[in-house]
Motif scaffolding. Structure first.
Motif, mmCIF file in Angstrom:
data_model
loop_
_atom_site.group_PDB
_atom_site.id
_atom_site.type_symbol
_atom_site.label_atom_id
_atom_site.label_comp_id
_atom_site.label_asym_id
_atom_site.label_seq_id
_atom_site.Cartn_x
_atom_site.Cartn_y
_atom_site.Cartn_z
ATOM 1 N N LEU A 30 0.877 -1.287 -0.099
ATOM 2 C CA LEU A 30 0.093 -0.089 -0.081
ATOM 3 C C LEU A 30 0.820 1.298 -0.112
ATOM 4 C CD1 LEU A 30 -3.063 -0.532 2.374
ATOM 5 C CD2 LEU A 30 -3.006 0.186 -0.184
ATOM 6 N N ALA A 31 1.803 1.204 0.855
ATOM 7 C CA ALA A 31 2.805 2.496 0.717
ATOM 8 C C ALA A 31 3.436 2.619 -0.477
ATOM 9 C CB ALA A 31 3.750 2.196 1.829
ATOM 10 N N SER A 32 3.874 1.590 -1.197
ATOM 11 C CA SER A 32 4.603 1.703 -2.311
ATOM 12 C C SER A 32 3.609 2.194 -3.303
ATOM 13 C CB SER A 32 4.718 0.284 -3.058
ATOM 14 O OG SER A 32 6.049 -0.109 -2.233
ATOM 15 N N ALA A 33 2.255 1.800 -3.329
ATOM 16 C CA ALA A 33 1.341 2.251 -4.603
ATOM 17 C C ALA A 33 1.128 3.849 -4.122
ATOM 18 C CB ALA A 33 -0.041 1.533 -4.114
ATOM 19 N N LEU A 34 0.989 4.448 -2.772
ATOM 20 C CA LEU A 34 0.679 5.492 -2.627
ATOM 21 C C LEU A 34 1.807 6.389 -3.120
ATOM 22 C CD1 LEU A 34 -1.367 5.412 0.575
ATOM 23 C CD2 LEU A 34 -2.044 6.031 -1.432
ATOM 24 N N PHE A 35 3.138 6.091 -2.730
ATOM 25 C CA PHE A 35 4.279 6.675 -3.218
ATOM 26 C C PHE A 35 4.217 6.724 -4.829
ATOM 27 C CE2 PHE A 35 6.461 5.967 0.845
ATOM 28 C CZ PHE A 35 6.436 7.439 0.956
ATOM 29 N N LEU A 36 3.959 5.560 -5.422
ATOM 30 C CA LEU A 36 4.070 5.834 -7.078
ATOM 31 C C LEU A 36 2.789 6.834 -7.392
ATOM 32 C CD1 LEU A 36 4.466 4.358 -9.698
ATOM 33 C CD2 LEU A 36 2.288 3.278 -9.549
ATOM 34 N N ALA A 37 1.766 6.936 -6.670
ATOM 35 C CA ALA A 37 0.895 8.132 -7.016
ATOM 36 C C ALA A 37 1.488 9.479 -6.851
ATOM 37 C CB ALA A 37 -0.421 8.176 -5.901
ATOM 38 N N VAL A 38 2.326 9.681 -5.846
ATOM 39 C CA VAL A 38 3.076 10.952 -5.755
ATOM 40 C C VAL A 38 4.002 10.974 -6.981
ATOM 41 C CG1 VAL A 38 4.714 12.244 -4.508
ATOM 42 C CG2 VAL A 38 2.801 10.857 -3.329
ATOM 43 N N ALA A 39 4.602 10.065 -7.316
ATOM 44 C CA ALA A 39 5.592 10.246 -8.451
ATOM 45 C C ALA A 39 4.944 10.368 -9.824
ATOM 46 C CB ALA A 39 6.563 8.912 -8.518
ATOM 47 N N LEU A 40 3.548 9.837 -10.077
ATOM 48 C CA LEU A 40 2.758 10.181 -10.980
ATOM 49 C C LEU A 40 2.390 11.498 -11.277
ATOM 50 C CD1 LEU A 40 0.598 6.819 -11.212
ATOM 51 C CD2 LEU A 40 2.549 7.523 -12.673
ATOM 52 N N VAL A 41 1.851 12.126 -10.038
ATOM 53 C CA VAL A 41 1.592 13.531 -10.172
ATOM 54 C C VAL A 41 2.739 14.268 -10.435
ATOM 55 C CG1 VAL A 41 0.862 15.312 -8.282
ATOM 56 C CG2 VAL A 41 -0.302 13.063 -8.553
ATOM 57 N N ALA A 42 3.941 13.938 -9.763
ATOM 58 C CA ALA A 42 5.073 14.944 -10.149
ATOM 59 C C ALA A 42 5.533 14.872 -11.713
ATOM 60 C CB ALA A 42 6.225 14.322 -9.414
ATOM 61 N N VAL A 43 5.206 13.832 -12.220
ATOM 62 C CA VAL A 43 5.417 13.455 -13.655
ATOM 63 C C VAL A 43 4.310 14.371 -14.409
ATOM 64 C CG1 VAL A 43 5.095 11.989 -15.758
ATOM 65 C CG2 VAL A 43 6.484 11.354 -13.771
ATOM 66 N N SER A 44 3.073 14.469 -14.013
ATOM 67 C CA SER A 44 2.354 15.135 -14.774
ATOM 68 C C SER A 44 2.628 16.828 -14.857
ATOM 69 C CB SER A 44 0.691 15.126 -13.761
ATOM 70 O OG SER A 44 -0.001 16.104 -14.103
ATOM 71 N N GLY A 45 3.261 17.251 -13.508
ATOM 72 C CA GLY A 45 3.640 18.479 -13.485
ATOM 73 C C GLY A 45 4.608 18.920 -14.491
ATOM 74 N N LEU A 46 5.519 17.672 -14.674
ATOM 75 C CA LEU A 46 6.525 17.940 -15.694
ATOM 76 C C LEU A 46 5.826 17.963 -17.117
ATOM 77 C CD1 LEU A 46 9.293 15.352 -14.497
ATOM 78 C CD2 LEU A 46 9.573 17.685 -14.750
ATOM 79 N N PHE A 47 4.836 17.279 -17.360
ATOM 80 C CA PHE A 47 4.112 17.580 -18.733
ATOM 81 C C PHE A 47 3.593 18.887 -18.807
ATOM 82 C CE2 PHE A 47 2.700 12.732 -18.954
ATOM 83 C CZ PHE A 47 3.963 12.077 -19.492
ATOM 84 N N VAL A 48 3.033 19.357 -17.796
ATOM 85 C CA VAL A 48 2.486 20.827 -17.814
ATOM 86 C C VAL A 48 3.719 21.617 -18.105
ATOM 87 C CG1 VAL A 48 1.662 22.716 -16.464
ATOM 88 C CG2 VAL A 48 0.519 20.497 -16.373
ATOM 89 N N LEU A 49 4.971 21.438 -17.463
ATOM 90 C CA LEU A 49 6.225 22.190 -17.799
ATOM 91 C C LEU A 49 6.465 22.020 -19.494
ATOM 92 C CD1 LEU A 49 8.610 22.016 -14.760
ATOM 93 C CD2 LEU A 49 7.281 23.901 -15.591
ATOM 94 N N LEU A 50 6.161 21.237 -19.846
ATOM 95 C CA LEU A 50 6.581 21.114 -21.247
ATOM 96 C C LEU A 50 5.471 21.149 -22.224
ATOM 97 C CD1 LEU A 50 8.346 17.239 -20.859
ATOM 98 C CD2 LEU A 50 9.431 19.526 -21.844
#
Lengths: 165, 102
Positions: A30-50
């Motif tokens: 569960l902890a891994s899945a929630l940290f994956l969610a954090v990473a995915l949101v950060a990647v989404s931020g990178l997409f917006v920057l691009l």
């Protein structure tokens, strides 16, 4: 400002990704899945920057939304017992880490050697531009994805039957 | 410090991909293997979107669409397989699934 945001998002993605893959504090999926969610949101931020605004929204909706719900649902459905401490495989871990680091260094060296245009041309990834390209030049991949999704859906329904063998 | 350009994004993508690869190779918990796979797919997506932006081709972003759809299908099928396996044998450790071992 944008450069600073890049470093912030990159650091969040890398740290959350590391904690998702190899959390030193918890073996709970569960902890891994929630940290994956954090990473995915950060990647989404990178997409917006691009300037890929639509993909940033899709990333949040599909990945951080639908896929994460699926993950959490299955993890809770399986109701895993507390994982017993496995013996640490130090040699394998060291070897795999060295190999992964070598791969990262190799790709990074190739990327840095290639250089690239420092001043990006103005490519905007809004819904309008993306939709126009999707239904003209990229119609065939779009149709293939539709077939793939139907096939996956039928397969999942079959796999999840009560008497599935 | 040089302004952030294509190489920065590609290096970040390489690091994230290696992290995911490490998880796939090293972890025995199949759920965490799936999570690592998602990380690898996202690393590829970063490289595709960055290339689309800096080389001025929208095709990279369309490719990310396809990758996201494939990832969603892969997670759905994979987790359904995992749940079906769990009914046969209540474990998610890849070491314990050795029925086909000769």
């Amino acid at each position: 400002m944008q450069d600073l945001l890049f470093y912030v998002f990159a650091a969040v993605a890398l740290i959350a990704g590391f904690l998702a893959v190899a959390n030193p504090f918890s073996r709970n999926p569960l902890a891994s899945a929630l940290f994956l969610a954090v990473a995915l949101v950060a990647v989404s931020g990178l997409f917006v920057l691009l300037h890929a605004f639509f993909l940033g929204a899709v990333q949040i909706l599909i990945y951080a939304g639908a896929v994460m719900v699926l993950f959490l649902f299955v993890i809770m459905l399986l109701d895993l017992r507390e994982e017993q401490k496995r013996r640490a495989r130090k040699v394998a871990a060291g070897l795999a880490s060295a190999l992964a680091l070598a791969l990262a260094a190799l790709i990074s060296a190739a990327a840095l050697a290639g250089g690239g245009p420092a001043d990006p041309p103005a490519l905007e990834g809004g819904a309008r531009a993306l939709g126009r390209a999707l239904f003209t030049d990229f119609l065939l991949p779009f149709e293939i994805v539709a077939v793939l999704l139907v096939a996956a859906m039928v397969g999942v329904v079959w796999l999840s039957r009560k008497e599935a063998a | 410090m040089t302004p952030v350009g294509l190489p920065h994004y590609l290096v970040l993508s390489a690091l994230l991909f290696s992290l995911g690869l490490l998880g796939v190779v090293l972890r025995r918990n199949l759920l965490i293997v799936f999570i690592s796979l998602e990380l690898m797919l996202n690393a590829a997506n970063i490289a595709l979107v960055a290339s689309a932006r800096f080389l001025n081709r929208i095709g990279g972003q369309e490719m990310v669409f396809v990758v996201i759809a494939v990832a969603a299908a892969e997670v759905a099928v994979g987790l359904a397989l995992l749940a079906a396996l769990y009914r046969q044998r209540p474990t998610v450790q890849s070491n314990d699934l050795d029925a086909l071992k000769f």
